[in-house]
Design a protein around this motif. Structure first.
Motif, mmCIF file in Angstrom:
data_model
loop_
_atom_site.group_PDB
_atom_site.id
_atom_site.type_symbol
_atom_site.label_atom_id
_atom_site.label_comp_id
_atom_site.label_asym_id
_atom_site.label_seq_id
_atom_site.Cartn_x
_atom_site.Cartn_y
_atom_site.Cartn_z
ATOM 1 N N ARG A 22 1.762 1.945 -3.533
ATOM 2 C CA ARG A 22 0.593 2.583 -4.196
ATOM 3 C C ARG A 22 0.423 4.119 -4.087
ATOM 4 N NH1 ARG A 22 -4.704 -1.386 -5.535
ATOM 5 N NH2 ARG A 22 -3.512 -2.789 -6.381
ATOM 6 N N VAL A 23 0.484 4.483 -2.750
ATOM 7 C CA VAL A 23 0.668 5.641 -2.228
ATOM 8 C C VAL A 23 1.584 6.467 -3.079
ATOM 9 C CG1 VAL A 23 0.593 7.419 -0.398
ATOM 10 C CG2 VAL A 23 -0.945 5.247 0.003
ATOM 11 N N ALA A 24 2.690 6.075 -2.807
ATOM 12 C CA ALA A 24 3.970 6.880 -3.434
ATOM 13 C C ALA A 24 3.747 6.846 -4.689
ATOM 14 C CB ALA A 24 5.099 5.969 -3.079
ATOM 15 N N SER A 25 3.274 5.685 -5.844
ATOM 16 C CA SER A 25 3.125 6.216 -7.078
ATOM 17 C C SER A 25 2.021 7.022 -7.471
ATOM 18 C CB SER A 25 2.932 4.956 -7.775
ATOM 19 O OG SER A 25 1.333 4.498 -7.953
ATOM 20 N N GLU A 26 1.045 7.357 -6.584
ATOM 21 C CA GLU A 26 0.149 8.307 -6.662
ATOM 22 C C GLU A 26 0.630 9.837 -6.594
ATOM 23 O OE1 GLU A 26 -3.434 7.336 -4.304
ATOM 24 O OE2 GLU A 26 -4.449 6.579 -6.010
ATOM 25 N N MET A 27 1.485 9.694 -5.536
ATOM 26 C CA MET A 27 2.111 11.069 -5.311
ATOM 27 C C MET A 27 3.058 11.422 -6.380
ATOM 28 S SD MET A 27 2.858 10.778 -1.334
ATOM 29 C CE MET A 27 1.168 10.766 -0.029
ATOM 30 N N GLY B 281 12.693 7.360 0.712
ATOM 31 C CA GLY B 281 11.641 7.932 1.253
ATOM 32 C C GLY B 281 10.683 7.079 1.939
ATOM 33 N N VAL B 282 10.474 5.909 1.188
ATOM 34 C CA VAL B 282 9.525 4.889 1.612
ATOM 35 C C VAL B 282 10.240 3.784 1.945
ATOM 36 C CG1 VAL B 282 7.479 3.630 0.791
ATOM 37 C CG2 VAL B 282 7.973 5.808 -0.055
ATOM 38 N N LEU C 244 6.124 9.917 -6.730
ATOM 39 C CA LEU C 244 7.407 10.288 -6.069
ATOM 40 C C LEU C 244 8.352 9.514 -7.362
ATOM 41 C CD1 LEU C 244 7.067 9.002 -2.503
ATOM 42 C CD2 LEU C 244 7.049 11.265 -3.477
ATOM 43 N N GLU D 169 13.526 8.639 -4.866
ATOM 44 C CA GLU D 169 12.553 9.038 -3.535
ATOM 45 C C GLU D 169 11.829 7.893 -3.030
ATOM 46 O OE1 GLU D 169 10.199 12.914 -2.143
ATOM 47 O OE2 GLU D 169 11.376 13.128 -3.958
ATOM 48 N N PRO E 50 12.857 4.297 5.048
ATOM 49 C CA PRO E 50 12.151 4.494 6.456
ATOM 50 C C PRO E 50 11.369 3.394 7.036
ATOM 51 C CG PRO E 50 11.355 5.886 4.810
ATOM 52 C CD PRO E 50 12.622 5.286 4.318
ATOM 53 N N ALA E 51 10.435 2.582 5.883
ATOM 54 C CA ALA E 51 9.883 1.482 6.428
ATOM 55 C C ALA E 51 10.611 0.417 7.044
ATOM 56 C CB ALA E 51 8.848 1.219 5.262
ATOM 57 N N VAL F 184 0.629 -1.005 -0.163
ATOM 58 C CA VAL F 184 -0.033 -0.068 -0.042
ATOM 59 C C VAL F 184 0.932 1.265 0.099
ATOM 60 C CG1 VAL F 184 -0.402 -0.141 2.572
ATOM 61 C CG2 VAL F 184 -2.022 1.099 1.020
ATOM 62 N N TYR F 185 1.995 1.089 0.597
ATOM 63 C CA TYR F 185 2.921 2.325 0.782
ATOM 64 C C TYR F 185 3.134 2.947 -0.735
ATOM 65 C CZ TYR F 185 3.097 1.530 5.842
ATOM 66 O OH TYR F 185 2.914 1.183 7.095
#
Lengths: 253, 242
Positions: A152-157, A167-168, A159, A163, A171-172, A149-150
């Motif tokens: 997917r969120v990153a690709s919508e943003m 950035g994902v 990034l 990054e 840190p994850a 899910v992280y």
């Protein structure tokens, strides 16, 4: 209360062990010259501290561990991150990382001497070898457990790739990684002592071997106590890192 | 009205397992479409197709503009604070000054100003979903996709979150597709409710809801629609025959 328990109880067990050792050597249970008595060890500890020889050896060892460990950690985690996002790359390198990880760093001693001579570089190389493969493997393993899910969120943003990694993914996996770093630091500290047995004139590992050559078993014990104490301090340091707020989310959930 | 989201004869599946077959769907600008159906009927797959996370095996997916998705299991980055999460979601082109302004505006709207520096794991489930909402809406994309966003919340929090979503969307409209299994939620929120059939996913029936929002599940029209949807899904009470 628990703090009191966690500090006082270990001190108490230490006292009991010391007392048993003291009694055994005072009653002459050990064959002559095999085990030094606590007063002998204490005396040479004071002597080594006063002459600042012990400090010099400590600094030499810590210097090698720091360089080897940091180099191995940065490259190992970086390499692991790069590999982790591609199933093809993972399949290609994972067995080989495992292969090299299972090789005891000590097996590299002949090459370390041949390539780097004596002194700091071969020891740093050996620590690097002990850290790099371990951390590359834990990084890859941790990265595969990052929830999709992280991403997917990153690709919508929108990034960019770099990054997403820094950035994902990074840190994850940090809570996982701190644990791996903690273990790797312990291994690195063990390896430096072994690596220094080939050192020319410094380091706690050198001290152990040098003292043995002079049949100074009291000095051997002084070195061992110092090695153990620094090992505990390193571990406590990483335990502190795990309490940092941006790391803790993975621990507390 | 022009369609912002459109699926034209879209199929998707795994070898030997069709999930979606020849589906048509069109969502107009500012419309709120709700997809309900039995679990495992491919609702989330549909959202994945609409969001562009899944490529169809055949057919065309058209989406005007960017989208943001809110997930049931939560997609907040746990290593970032509330403020950082919202900031990370803003488009790259936003300059720092207006980014700061937008963030504080959304913290106000979602009543999270006091928790701007908290980490997601320190918040309650309802607050976390409010952060999700703030992050998704602050980006000002054209499309909002909601994948059972409130289903992990308790009943009261869920009801309150629905009201908040209605209020927020009323002042800042988005083209929205909501996937849910909660029929109350569907009739309270939707302009259109699409009842989906099991795999391969197809639209079984469409309910148009013209009543103004906010509505409650017992608002005239909503209650009837809820009943009809339950009937369609085979959830109405009928005496068990022996």
């Amino acid at each position: 209360m628990s703090r009191l328990r966690n500090v006082l109880l270990p001190l108490l067990t230490g006292q009991v062990m010391l007392l048993l050792w003291w009694l055994a050597s005072a009653l002459g249970w050990f064959p002559v010259g095999t085990v030094p008595s606590p007063p002998e060890v204490a005396a040479s500890l004071v002597e080594e501290l006063r002459s600042s020889r012990l400090i010099t050896h400590m600094i030499a060892s810590l210097y090698r561990v720091s360089w080897g460990f940091c180099a191995g950690a940065v490259t190992g985690v970086g390499f692991g991150l790069l590999v982790s996002r591609s199933p093809v790359a993972r399949a290609a390198v994972l067995p080989w990382i495992n292969f090299f990880r299972s090789l005891s760093p000590i097996a590299w001693v002949p090459f370390a001497i041949l390539w780097f001579g004596l002194g700091d570089p071969p020891a740093i190389f050996l620590i690097f070898m002990s850290t790099f493969f371990q951390l590359a493997l834990s990084t890859i393993a941790a990265a595969t457990t990052v929830p999709q899910v992280y991403y997917r969120v990153a690709s919508e943003m929108g990034l960019p790739r770099r990054e997403v990694l820094l950035g994902v993914t990074l840190p994850a996996i940090v809570p996982n990684l701190v644990l791996s770093l903690r273990v790797a630091a312990g291994v690195a500290w063990m390896v430096v002592v072994a690596a220094e047995m080939i050192a020319r004139d410094s380091g706690l590992g050198f001290l152990v071997l040098d003292a043995r050559s002079g049949l100074r078993m009291d000095l051997v014990v002084v070195a061992m106590v110092t090695i153990g104490a620094i090992g505990i301090c390193l571990d406590l340091l990483f335990a502190r890192v795990m309490m940092i707020q941006s790391v803790r989310w993975g621990v507390e959930r | 009205m022009t369609a912002v989201l459109e699926l034209a004869d879209v199929s998707f599946g795994y070898p030997g397992v069709p999930v979606v077959e020849g589906l048509d769907l069109s969502v107009a600008a500012g419309e709120l479409v709700v997809l309900v159906g039995p679990s495992g009927c491919g609702k989330s797959t549909l959202l994945g197709l609409l969001g562009g996370h899944i490529a169809p095996t055949s057919g065309a997916v058209r989406r005007r503009g960017q989208s943001r998705t809110i997930y049931q299991q939560g997609g907040l980055f746990p290593w970032l604070t509330v403020r950082q999460n919202i900031a990370r979601g803003l488009p790259r082109t936003v300059d720092p000054a207006s980014a700061a302004r937008k963030i504080s505006e959304w913290l106000e709207v979602t009543r999270l100003a006091d928790f701007a520096n908290a980490y997601p794991h320190q918040l309650s489930g309802g607050m976390r979903q409010r952060v999700e909402l703030a992050r998704a809406l602050a980006a000002e994309t054209d499309v909002l996709l909601l994948d059972e966003p409130f289903s992990a919340l308790d009943y009261q929090t869920r009801a309150r979150m629905r009201q908040e979503l209605i209020a927020t969307l009323a002042s800042r409209p988005r083209t929205t597709v909501l996937v849910t299994h909660d029929i109350e939620e569907a009739v309270q929120l939707g302009d259109r409710v699409l009842v989906l059939a099991d795999r391969p996913t197809k639209v079984r029936r469409v309910f148009e809801l013209r009543m103004p929002r906010p509505r409650s599940p017992t608002t005239p029209g909503a209650a009837e629609a809820a009943h009809a949807i339950m009937e369609e899904l085979g959830l109405t009470c009928s005496p068990i025959e022996d």
